[in-house]
Write a protein that holds these residues in place. Structure first.
Motif, PDB file in Angstrom:
ATOM      1  N   HIS A  16      17.776   1.609  23.000  1.00 29.89           N
ATOM      2  CA  HIS A  16      16.971   0.895  23.778  1.00 29.89           C
ATOM      3  C   HIS A  16      15.885   0.093  22.863  1.00 29.89           C
ATOM      4  CE1 HIS A  16      17.724   3.823  27.150  1.00 29.89           C
ATOM      5  NE2 HIS A  16      17.489   2.810  27.786  1.00 29.89           N
ATOM      6  N   LEU A  17      15.753   0.606  21.591  1.00 29.42           N
ATOM      7  CA  LEU A  17      14.794  -0.154  20.675  1.00 29.42           C
ATOM      8  C   LEU A  17      15.491  -1.455  20.357  1.00 29.42           C
ATOM      9  CD1 LEU A  17      11.935  -0.067  18.714  1.00 29.42           C
ATOM     10  CD2 LEU A  17      13.449   0.889  17.077  1.00 29.42           C
ATOM     11  N   CYS A  18      16.899  -1.326  20.060  1.00 25.59           N
ATOM     12  CA  CYS A  18      17.343  -2.500  19.833  1.00 25.59           C
ATOM     13  C   CYS A  18      17.439  -3.638  20.914  1.00 25.59           C
ATOM     14  CB  CYS A  18      18.861  -2.180  19.338  1.00 25.59           C
ATOM     15  SG  CYS A  18      18.764  -1.393  17.624  1.00 25.59           S
ATOM     16  N   TYR A  19      17.625  -3.014  22.148  1.00 23.72           N
ATOM     17  CA  TYR A  19      17.720  -3.626  23.378  1.00 23.72           C
ATOM     18  C   TYR A  19      16.373  -4.565  23.567  1.00 23.72           C
ATOM     19  CZ  TYR A  19      17.762  -5.144  28.432  1.00 23.72           C
ATOM     20  OH  TYR A  19      17.851  -5.809  29.527  1.00 23.72           O
ATOM     21  N   ASN A  20      15.174  -3.877  23.202  1.00 23.80           N
ATOM     22  CA  ASN A  20      13.842  -4.422  23.579  1.00 23.80           C
ATOM     23  C   ASN A  20      13.798  -5.597  22.420  1.00 23.80           C
ATOM     24  OD1 ASN A  20      13.200  -2.696  25.552  1.00 23.80           O
ATOM     25  ND2 ASN A  20      12.401  -1.429  24.368  1.00 23.80           N
ATOM     26  N   PHE A  21      14.299  -5.357  21.304  1.00 23.80           N
ATOM     27  CA  PHE A  21      14.495  -6.402  20.190  1.00 23.80           C
ATOM     28  C   PHE A  21      15.050  -7.609  20.711  1.00 23.80           C
ATOM     29  CE2 PHE A  21      13.609  -3.111  16.393  1.00 23.80           C
ATOM     30  CZ  PHE A  21      12.207  -3.112  16.897  1.00 23.80           C
ATOM     31  N   GLY A  22      16.283  -7.366  21.055  1.00 26.25           N
ATOM     32  CA  GLY A  22      17.131  -8.337  21.517  1.00 26.25           C
ATOM     33  C   GLY A  22      16.474  -9.189  22.556  1.00 26.25           C
ATOM     34  N   LYS A  77      13.692 -14.472  24.214  1.00 26.32           N
ATOM     35  CA  LYS A  77      12.495 -15.067  24.867  1.00 26.32           C
ATOM     36  C   LYS A  77      12.126 -16.088  23.697  1.00 26.32           C
ATOM     37  CE  LYS A  77      11.231 -11.770  28.106  1.00 26.32           C
ATOM     38  NZ  LYS A  77      10.319 -10.835  28.707  1.00 26.32           N
ATOM     39  N   ASN A  78      11.781 -15.657  22.143  1.00 26.80           N
ATOM     40  CA  ASN A  78      11.400 -16.653  21.605  1.00 26.80           C
ATOM     41  C   ASN A  78      12.375 -17.737  20.911  1.00 26.80           C
ATOM     42  OD1 ASN A  78       8.856 -15.683  21.826  1.00 26.80           O
ATOM     43  ND2 ASN A  78       9.550 -13.727  20.520  1.00 26.80           N
ATOM     44  N   ASN A  79      13.652 -17.494  21.492  1.00 25.50           N
ATOM     45  CA  ASN A  79      14.657 -18.718  21.215  1.00 25.50           C
ATOM     46  C   ASN A  79      15.360 -18.286  19.733  1.00 25.50           C
ATOM     47  OD1 ASN A  79      14.406 -20.139  23.532  1.00 25.50           O
ATOM     48  ND2 ASN A  79      12.642 -21.297  22.777  1.00 25.50           N
ATOM     49  N   LYS A  80      15.142 -17.119  19.291  1.00 32.79           N
ATOM     50  CA  LYS A  80      15.734 -16.655  18.083  1.00 32.79           C
ATOM     51  C   LYS A  80      17.125 -16.099  18.563  1.00 32.79           C
ATOM     52  CE  LYS A  80      11.445 -15.858  15.705  1.00 32.79           C
ATOM     53  NZ  LYS A  80      10.524 -14.890  15.080  1.00 32.79           N
ATOM     54  N   TYR A  81      18.072 -17.006  18.802  1.00 36.47           N
ATOM     55  CA  TYR A  81      19.522 -16.510  19.452  1.00 36.47           C
ATOM     56  C   TYR A  81      20.198 -15.655  18.523  1.00 36.47           C
ATOM     57  CZ  TYR A  81      17.976 -19.820  22.855  1.00 36.47           C
ATOM     58  OH  TYR A  81      17.362 -20.714  23.954  1.00 36.47           O
ATOM     59  N   GLU A  82      20.145 -16.039  17.065  1.00 34.69           N
ATOM     60  CA  GLU A  82      21.126 -15.319  16.115  1.00 34.69           C
ATOM     61  C   GLU A  82      20.473 -14.000  15.914  1.00 34.69           C
ATOM     62  OE1 GLU A  82      22.788 -15.900  11.371  1.00 34.69           O
ATOM     63  OE2 GLU A  82      21.220 -17.268  12.358  1.00 34.69           O
ATOM     64  N   GLU A  83      19.194 -13.679  15.873  1.00 33.96           N
ATOM     65  CA  GLU A  83      18.587 -12.334  15.783  1.00 33.96           C
ATOM     66  C   GLU A  83      18.996 -11.580  17.111  1.00 33.96           C
ATOM     67  OE1 GLU A  83      14.509 -12.596  14.593  1.00 33.96           O
ATOM     68  OE2 GLU A  83      14.897 -13.878  12.996  1.00 33.96           O
ATOM     69  N   SER A  84      18.669 -12.334  18.104  1.00 33.26           N
ATOM     70  CA  SER A  84      18.887 -11.596  19.603  1.00 33.26           C
ATOM     71  C   SER A  84      20.392 -11.222  19.585  1.00 33.26           C
ATOM     72  CB  SER A  84      18.713 -12.706  20.621  1.00 33.26           C
ATOM     73  OG  SER A  84      18.812 -11.975  21.766  1.00 33.26           O
ATOM     74  N   SER A  85      21.250 -11.898  19.030  1.00 35.06           N
ATOM     75  CA  SER A  85      22.860 -11.303  19.168  1.00 35.06           C
ATOM     76  C   SER A  85      23.067 -10.326  18.239  1.00 35.06           C
ATOM     77  CB  SER A  85      23.584 -12.514  18.539  1.00 35.06           C
ATOM     78  OG  SER A  85      23.621 -13.858  19.349  1.00 35.06           O
ATOM     79  N   PHE A  86      22.265 -10.203  16.935  1.00 30.55           N
ATOM     80  CA  PHE A  86      22.544  -9.011  16.397  1.00 30.55           C
ATOM     81  C   PHE A  86      21.988  -7.767  17.073  1.00 30.55           C
ATOM     82  CE2 PHE A  86      20.404  -6.134  13.303  1.00 30.55           C
ATOM     83  CZ  PHE A  86      21.247  -5.632  12.273  1.00 30.55           C
ATOM     84  N   TRP A  87      20.795  -7.838  17.405  1.00 31.87           N
ATOM     85  CA  TRP A  87      20.237  -6.627  18.181  1.00 31.87           C
ATOM     86  C   TRP A  87      20.795  -6.112  19.300  1.00 31.87           C
ATOM     87  CZ3 TRP A  87      17.417  -4.643  14.850  1.00 31.87           C
ATOM     88  CH2 TRP A  87      16.547  -5.195  13.954  1.00 31.87           C
ATOM     89  N   ALA A 124      26.015 -12.225  26.488  1.00 27.99           N
ATOM     90  CA  ALA A 124      26.781 -13.103  26.782  1.00 27.99           C
ATOM     91  C   ALA A 124      25.968 -14.548  27.326  1.00 27.99           C
ATOM     92  CB  ALA A 124      27.894 -12.974  27.815  1.00 27.99           C
ATOM     93  N   THR A 125      24.717 -14.056  27.859  1.00 25.99           N
ATOM     94  CA  THR A 125      23.808 -15.126  28.154  1.00 25.99           C
ATOM     95  C   THR A 125      23.133 -15.929  26.936  1.00 25.99           C
ATOM     96  OG1 THR A 125      23.267 -14.199  30.222  1.00 25.99           O
ATOM     97  CG2 THR A 125      21.804 -15.803  29.441  1.00 25.99           C
ATOM     98  N   ASN A 126      22.917 -15.049  25.929  1.00 28.89           N
ATOM     99  CA  ASN A 126      22.278 -15.456  24.816  1.00 28.89           C
ATOM    100  C   ASN A 126      23.279 -16.380  23.970  1.00 28.89           C
ATOM    101  OD1 ASN A 126      20.248 -14.785  22.505  1.00 28.89           O
ATOM    102  ND2 ASN A 126      21.881 -14.500  21.330  1.00 28.89           N
ATOM    103  N   TYR A 127      24.760 -16.002  24.047  1.00 29.69           N
ATOM    104  CA  TYR A 127      25.559 -16.787  23.349  1.00 29.69           C
ATOM    105  C   TYR A 127      25.754 -18.251  24.211  1.00 29.69           C
ATOM    106  CZ  TYR A 127      27.600 -13.109  20.409  1.00 29.69           C
ATOM    107  OH  TYR A 127      27.684 -12.288  19.607  1.00 29.69           O
ATOM    108  N   LEU A 128      25.482 -18.300  25.385  1.00 28.99           N
ATOM    109  CA  LEU A 128      25.390 -19.532  26.201  1.00 28.99           C
ATOM    110  C   LEU A 128      24.399 -20.330  25.760  1.00 28.99           C
ATOM    111  CD1 LEU A 128      26.488 -18.696  29.711  1.00 28.99           C
ATOM    112  CD2 LEU A 128      27.822 -19.696  28.004  1.00 28.99           C
ATOM    113  N   ASP A 129      23.041 -19.557  25.830  1.00 27.81           N
ATOM    114  CA  ASP A 129      21.951 -20.415  25.533  1.00 27.81           C
ATOM    115  C   ASP A 129      21.786 -20.995  23.972  1.00 27.81           C
ATOM    116  OD1 ASP A 129      21.001 -19.978  27.824  1.00 27.81           O
ATOM    117  OD2 ASP A 129      19.678 -18.088  27.324  1.00 27.81           O
ATOM    118  N   TRP A 130      22.629 -20.170  22.891  1.00 23.79           N
ATOM    119  CA  TRP A 130      22.742 -20.649  21.651  1.00 23.79           C
ATOM    120  C   TRP A 130      23.352 -21.794  21.558  1.00 23.79           C
ATOM    121  CZ3 TRP A 130      24.553 -16.337  17.302  1.00 23.79           C
ATOM    122  CH2 TRP A 130      24.002 -17.110  16.136  1.00 23.79           C
ATOM    123  N   ASP A 131      24.632 -21.734  21.824  1.00 24.28           N
ATOM    124  CA  ASP A 131      25.550 -22.894  21.817  1.00 24.28           C
ATOM    125  C   ASP A 131      26.750 -22.584  22.578  1.00 24.28           C
ATOM    126  OD1 ASP A 131      27.456 -24.792  21.187  1.00 24.28           O
ATOM    127  OD2 ASP A 131      26.734 -24.858  18.822  1.00 24.28           O
TER     128      ASP A 131
END
Length: 925
Positions: free
Chosen positions: A208-214, A219-229, A257-264
């Protein structure tokens, strides 16, 4: 005792006083002081205090912080500060590290305090506490290893230490994420992940901690970090499927999957698709299927592949609403063929269900979007037939149908196909029954009326507007169409009433509507359209009223200024031809109000762009000239003339201060001052007089400033305006009884270019009520007389009047004394006059006569005071003036000689030999 000793003793005293005190307003200040001082205290500085005393202080502080409640003046952050100070004190004691229990206590305190600092956002101190906890954990682990204990006990104690270390690492990761330190946060989490084999019960919390980080980093458009978490959250969740439900794993994967879409969506298309497929394997639901369709539409997926995907959805027996959303999604992404085919299948599948209406409406909507209007009309007729036979749509679906029909009508209206728009509105009209007439029905009638007007079908338009008025008379658009029809019919009275009603509605409340009118967001735009329509159709009076209301209610600067300019252009030619009357005065008052409104709008901030500033200057120039011209036309009404001049002056302040503008400002102020001065002269009360004169003085002073600035340019040095300003200012100050009047005149007397007329005017003003300054008047007349004498060719008429005024002021008629001016000086004036009389034949005889009488009366006055020598001199002077009379000489000569003889006899009887000293002033007088 050194500085550190004093600090430690003071610190101990503060702690003891704090713990022992009641709820006091000074507590917050004491806590802040302890928190500030603890950074400068170490064990050496507290050498005189034993470990036991320090420990007691720490425990007392910790416990006291736990007991204080909400009624105290201590917020949560100050409680944390107390805990922090207590922990720092305890860490100074060697006893705290001597036993496992002491170390465990420090670990517990540092972890708790670090968590508290983390929660209030003080990440630096939180990190300090966590680092101290890690150091204490390492010390405790060493002690455990060094101690001989049963294997089972040792394992349990090691697990406890490791669990605390896990907690600290997770907290450190939170702090690092909050500070944007991804590298440190990821290292902490990966360390935790490595510990899960020994601490499986911590899997869920780390997941859950990693999910919350993601979620936070996405939300802050840090897609690479979000994908890792999110990837770590999924991996960790899989490690313990007993505690992590498939629904949660699918949720993580969908977010990934949504994060990948928003990223590129091009670069990470495959990863996004793999993530959503994996999510659907973990737990299949409508959200996952919808997301998969979105991803497929982002890529270069063929229609065949999309059709397979939608058929898969049909096989899964998904609900109708979901299927309709999929169809809309396909349409929105320009996959009409697949979407429409899918919609056709849905239509057939759900045809017999209770939701058939929803399918049919979407089907109609899609048909219209595909411009298959004939088929759409067939389906609409089916709904009408069903509606008439009792199979009516729900209220929600009926509203949807109306929206579809109105949207189609609007699109036809926008391309000026008004007949087609009417057809779609008529479909909507057929669904209304007599008991269902509402505001939307009135709106429908207005829209139809608009179409009829554009088709020039006036009678039908009138019928539609009448229906709208019956159901919604207070609507601005209803009144607008009533107005348009009245203008077309040439009914000015009806049109004017509609404009007045429209203005009342706009004043009462902000109106919102979706009718077919440009600029729907601005109801005041209707007034603009109304004015334009009235002008186009020759209804000038109606247009004036619309423009006046538009200027009054619009918030848009440019719109207000344009409305006022248009109104002025319409009204000015009419006013120029009007005779002076009450009606003309009312029109002038109306224009003054409009111009004042223009000034207010010009005073509001414009944009910073050059165009906006230039626009303001141009507008101000235009309005300045209009106000000036109106002022000139008001010569019969000085009060309103002044208002226009002042307005012209105000407008000119938005213009560059070049020579032309400065002269215009000066003239405006001069004219305004003249009116205010005249108002002051005529004022019926002292208060009114003071008000007008004070206002005039302000205008004169500003005018003087402009005049002085212009003089510095080297021009206007002999401007007659300067003399006029001087006289105005003198009169104002004199009538106000200004204590600075004398100092003002000091500079005036020294001016080299003043004329005799100016000094004579000063003399007159000095004696006009309520002013009374005879000495100033005398001085002014003396200067005027001196200037007359310096002239090569004296104007005898003007000279005689000046002399008359000077003598009359020096020796007033009926005066009981002559203290205002010495008789020697007055005698000189008479001699001067006599000299001019002797050398010119043009001296007015009436003035000679007056001088004769004045000198004789002065002699008689001297006689009454027993000044006999002076009596003889003055009466003798009168006889000398008598010699220069012509037409009046015969009338006065006999009488004067007889009186003089009587006077000489009287003087002989009273003074004797003194009488013979004529020609000199006797000291005995």
């Amino acid at each position: 005792m050194d500085k550190d000793d004093f600090l430690s003793m003071d610190f101990k005293e503060v702690v003891e006083n704090l713990v022992a005190s009641d709820n006091s307003p000074n507590i917050p200040e004491a806590i802040d002081r302890l928190f500030r001082d603890i950074a400068n205290i170490n064990r050496e500085s507290m050498a005189e205090i034993t470990d036991a005393q320090i420990e007691e202080m720490a425990v007392n502080l910790w416990n006291w912080a736990l007991t204080i409640g909400g009624g105290w003046h201590v917020n949560e952050e100050r409680k944390i500060k107390l805990h922090y100070v207590a922990c720092k004190l305890l860490s100074m004691c060697e006893a705290s590290f001597a036993s496992e229990q002491g170390i465990q206590r420090l670990i517990m305190m540092n972890i708790r305090i670090g968590r508290e600092w983390l929660d209030v956002g003080n990440f630096l101190i939180a990190d300090e506490c966590f680092q101290a906890a890690v150091a204490s954990l390492e010390q405790l682990y060493i002690k455990l290893i060094q101690r001989s204990s049963p294997e089972a006990d040792l394992i349990m104690e090691k697990i406890t230490v490791e669990r605390d270390h896990f907690r600290v690492l997770s907290y450190q990761a939170e702090s690092a994420v909050a500070q944007g330190d991804f590298q440190r946060a990821s290292m902490c989490v990966l360390q935790c992940k490595d510990m899960l084999m020994r601490l499986p019960q911590m899997t869920s919390s780390l997941h859950h901690l990693c999910y919350n980080f993601g979620v936070g980093t996405q939300k802050n458009n840090k897609y690479e970090e979000s994908s890792f978490w999110l990837s770590q959250s999924y991996d960790i969740g899989k490690m313990d499927k007993k505690s992590t439900r498939p629904e949660m794993l699918a949720k993580v994967l969908r977010l990934l999957a949504t994060n990948y879409l928003d990223w590129d969506n091009t670069k990470y298309y495959d990863k996004a698709l793999n993530a959503v497929n994996l999510a659907n394997k973990e737990h299949l639901n409508s959200t996952g299927l919808f997301l998969k369709m979105k991803i497929l539409l982002k890529g270069e997926t063929s229609n065949e592949e999309l059709l397979e995907a939608v058929m898969e959805i049909l096989h899964l027996d998904m609900p109708l609403d979901f299927c309709l959303n999929i169809a809309k999604l396909l349409m929105d992404h320009e996959r009409e063929s697949v979407g429409f085919h899918f919609l056709t299948i849905i239509h057939e599948r759900f045809k017999s269900s209770e939701n058939t209406g929803k399918v049919l409406l979407l089907y109609i909507d899609m048909l219209l979007q595909r411009k298959e209007e004939l088929l759409a009309k067939e389906k609409i007729e089916e709904i009408i037939l069903a509606h008439q036979t009792g199979r009516q749509l729900t209220a929600e679906l009926m509203n949807w149908l109306h929206n579809i029909l109105w949207r189609k009508a609007t699109s036809s209206f926008e391309v000026q196909n008004y007949a087609d728009a009417l057809q779609w509105y008529y479909y909507s009209l057929r669904f209304y029954s007599p008991d269902e007439m509402d505001l939307d029905f009135a709106k429908l009638q207005r829209n139809m009326a608009c179409c009829y007007l554009n088709l020039q079908q006036l009678d039908k338009a009138k019928e539609a507007v009448a229906e709208a008025e019956r159901h919604d008379p207070r609507n601005v658009f209803t009144q607008f169409y009533i107005f348009k029809i009245a203008v077309i019919e040439g009914n000015s009275e009806r049109a004017l009433q509609a404009i007045i009603t429209l203005e009342n509605v706009l004043t009462d409340e902000e109106s919102e509507d979706n009718d077919l009118v440009a600029e729907r967001g601005s109801p005041t735009m209707l007034l603009s359209l109304a004015a334009q329509f009235a002008l186009e159709n020759g209804q000038q009076i109606v247009a004036e009223k619309a423009l006046e209301y538009l200027a009054q209610h619009s918030e848009d600067q440019e719109q207000v200024l344009t409305a006022i300019k248009c109104l002025l252009r319409v009204v000015l030619p009419k006013i120029a031809e009007m005779p002076e009357s009450e009606d003309k005065k009312k029109e002038m008052d109306r224009l003054l109000t409009c111009l004042n409104r223009a000034f207010v709008k010009l005073s509001q901030p414009f944009g910073e762009e050059d165009l906006s500033l230039e626009s303001r200057v141009n507008e101000a120039q235009w309005f300045r000239k209009i106000a000036w011209n109106l002022a000139v036309q008001c010569d019969k009404d000085p009060v309103i003339m002044r208002e226009f001049f002042i307005l012209s002056y105000k407008m000119s302040q938005f213009c560059p201060s070049d020579q032309v503008i400065l002269i215009a400002r000066k003239t405006c102020l001069l004219m305004a001052a003249a009116v205010d001065l005249e108002q002051g002269r005529k004022a019926s009360t002292a208060f009114e007089q003071t008000m007008f004169l004070s206002r005039a003085l302000e205008e004169i002073q500003t005018c003087n400033d402009i005049q002085n600035f212009l003089k510095q340019t080297g021009t206007f040095s002999n401007d007659s305006c300067e003399k006029l300003l001087l006289l105005y200012e003198f009169e104002v100050r004199a009538k106000l009884n200004d204590p600075l009047l004398e100092s003002f005149l000091e500079s005036v007397w020294e001016l080299p270019h003043l004329e005799t007329k100016t000094f004579e005017t000063i003399a007159i003003i000095a004696m006009e009520k309520p002013a009374h300054y005879p000495f100033i008047a005398l001085k002014a007349l003396k200067k005027a007389l001196l200037l007359y004498k310096k002239e090569e060719s004296i104007d005898v008429s003007q000279y005689s009047k000046c002399m008359h005024n000077l003598i009359n002021l020096s020796v007033p008629d009926g005066a009981s004394n002559v203290e205002l001016c010495p008789l020697e000086e007055v005698w000189g004036y008479f001699e001067d006059a006599l000299s001019h009389i002797s050398h010119t034949k043009d001296y007015p005889e009436m003035e000679i006569l007056w001088l004769m009488v004045k000198s004789w009366n002065t002699g008689i006055l001297m006689f009454s005071r027993s000044k006999y020598v002076s009596t003889e001199k003055w009466c003798g002077l009168a006889l000398r003036f008598l010699d220069h009379l012509t037409s009046f000489k015969e009338s006065y000569e006999t009488q004067m000689n007889m009186l003089y003889s009587q006077l000489v006899e009287a003087l002989s009887n009273n003074k004797g030999p003194v009488f013979h000293e004529h020609g000199y002033w006797s000291k005995s007088d």
